[in-house]
Enzyme design. Structure first.
Site, short mmCIF file in Angstrom:
data_model
loop_
_atom_site.label_atom_id
_atom_site.label_comp_id
_atom_site.label_asym_id
_atom_site.label_seq_id
_atom_site.Cartn_x
_atom_site.Cartn_y
_atom_site.Cartn_z
N ARG A 5 -13.83 -7.54 -1.16
CA ARG A 5 -13.36 -7.47 0.50
C ARG A 5 -12.64 -5.87 0.36
NH1 ARG A 5 -7.73 -5.61 2.07
NH2 ARG A 5 -7.20 -6.23 4.17
N VAL A 6 -13.01 -5.16 1.46
CA VAL A 6 -12.38 -3.78 1.69
C VAL A 6 -11.75 -3.75 2.95
CG1 VAL A 6 -13.09 -1.60 2.22
CG2 VAL A 6 -14.78 -2.92 0.74
N GLY A 7 -10.45 -3.14 2.77
CA GLY A 7 -9.52 -3.09 3.83
C GLY A 7 -9.53 -1.88 4.50
N ASP A 8 -8.27 -1.57 5.32
CA ASP A 8 -8.42 -0.47 6.30
C ASP A 8 -8.20 0.90 5.49
OD1 ASP A 8 -5.69 -1.51 5.60
OD2 ASP A 8 -5.00 0.08 7.20
N THR A 28 0.64 -1.16 0.23
CA THR A 28 -0.13 0.03 0.08
C THR A 28 0.86 1.25 -0.11
OG1 THR A 28 -1.71 -0.83 1.20
CG2 THR A 28 -1.63 1.18 1.58
N GLY A 79 -5.04 -4.96 7.06
CA GLY A 79 -6.00 -3.98 7.16
C GLY A 79 -7.05 -4.38 8.08
N GLY A 89 -0.56 -2.35 6.09
CA GLY A 89 -0.34 -3.77 6.83
C GLY A 89 -1.56 -4.47 6.74
#
Ligand code: ASP
Length: 360
Positions: free
Chosen positions: A257-260, A229, A283, A281
């Site tokens: 999927r959605v991360g941070d 990222t 998420g 990292g």
């Protein structure tokens, strides 16, 4: 009596001085001059290209030099804007756009592939002076997700768009569009293919062709599969902070999927009262700990400095089983760049000084 005399004397001295000043004999400043401190106001930018760097022995000198050069280019683009009096938002967007366009990082071109072999991109940006924020998740055809996040912030009354609405809005805004294949490099496709082969061998994942699920948490941290990222945080000469983060997410992630990274307060946050933060990292752990916002809260309500606050949150993530890294800059221009992985592509450039970049 004595007192009275003294005052009379003072009064006459003052009258004399005034007369001299009017007649040009002596210059008496009638008002304290406003000090011109604009030159001394701290400003700067900090960036990361993900906490997924491999061990030093696993990287060639040439690759290392390539990373250094790209990090420097991104830093200098942002720093030049700040030095000329530009905004932290512009600096953050400029630095991230350069990293999105580079195949070296897991953002924009060079993003990792999801379970079905597509790139699905997430990004967010936040203005610390107003709390205005913009975020996008599941972008498939917009070249620079960070610019799309910014458009959401500046051109809509919403904070976050997800799925097909992201690319539709990008088209409406006239932002550059690309086919999904543009994002996918040979290196990422090979890493994905290797993982798929391994999945088949180990039968660790469901072998169901109609399934969009990946239950495989077996992704090792390495140059190919680890966290790549990108993020940038900046403080401009007006004292405004901004943060931006952009990612392809995690290799072989489930579709949708959605991360941070696009979650304001988790992977990205800025607040003029405290700091600007971007994370990289696992998420899921950054979301559970509301990492970026927690750092700001520790500074505002527990009087922690930026270094202590970022380290505290990273330790919490580690305790829960997560790994990664965080970059932050506070309102005085102090920076922190902790990570708990073998390496994090990172750098900072402050107050007109040289750019500093490092991996390990
Ligand atoms: N934090 C990102 C995510 O979970 C991954 C990364 O940092 O590379 O989506």
């Amino acid at each position: 009596m004595h007192h009275c005399f003294a005052r009379t004397n003072l009064n006459s001295i003052f009258a004399l001085l005034l007369l001299m000043s009017i007649t040009g004999f002596v210059s008496v400043p009638l008002m304290a001059q406003t000090p011109n401190t604009s030159e001394k106001k701290p400003f700067g930018i900090v960036i990361h290209g993900g906490a997924g760097a491999p061990d030093k022995q696993q990287m060639t000198k040439e690759k290392e030099a390539e990373y250094h050069a790209k990090l420097k280019e991104a830093l200098q683009a942002g720093h030049t804007i700040l030095e000329r009096g530009g905004t932290s938002l512009d600096a953050v967007a400029a630095a991230i756009t350069i990293m999105e366009d580079s195949p070296l990082f897991n953002a924009g071109k060079g993003a990792v592939l999801n379970f079905v072999g597509h790139a699905e991109l997430d990004a967010s940006i936040m203005d610390g002076s107003t709390s205005a924020s913009g975020a996008v998740a599941g972008v498939k055809e917009t070249k620079n997700p960070i610019l799309l996040a910014r458009a959401v912030m500046e051109k809509t009354s919403h904070v976050m768009l997800a799925g097909e609405g992201t690319d539709l809005f990008a088209r409406e805004q006239g932002l550059p569009r690309v086919p999904n294949e543009y994002f996918i490099t040979d290196r990422r496709r090979e890493a994905w293919q290797r993982l798929k082969d391994k999945e088949k061998e180990n039968k660790t994942a469901p072998n169901n062709k109609t399934s969009d699920r990946s239950d495989a948490p077996q992704i090792p941290d390495s140059e190919e599969t680890g966290f790549g990222t990108v993020g940038a945080v900046a403080l401009d000469r007006d004292g405004n902070l901004a943060a931006g983060t952009s990612t392809g997410g995690r290799l072989n992630k489930m579709v949708g999927r959605v991360g941070d990274s696009p979650i304001i307060g988790a992977g990205n946050y800025a607040n003029n009262k405290t700091c600007a933060v971007s994370g990289t990292g696992h998420g899921e752990y950054f979301i559970r700990t509301v990492a970026a916002h927690t750092i700001s809260v520790l500074m505002e309500h527990r009087q922690r400095d930026v270094k202590t606050a970022t380290e505290t949150v990273l330790r919490e993530i580690e305790t829960m089983g997560g790994s990664g890294g965080i970059i932050a800059i506070d309102k005085e221009g102090r920076v922190a760049l902790p990570f708990n992985t073998p390496g994090m592509y990172r750098g900072y450039q402050l107050n007109g000084a040289e750019a500093n970049v490092a991996i390990w």
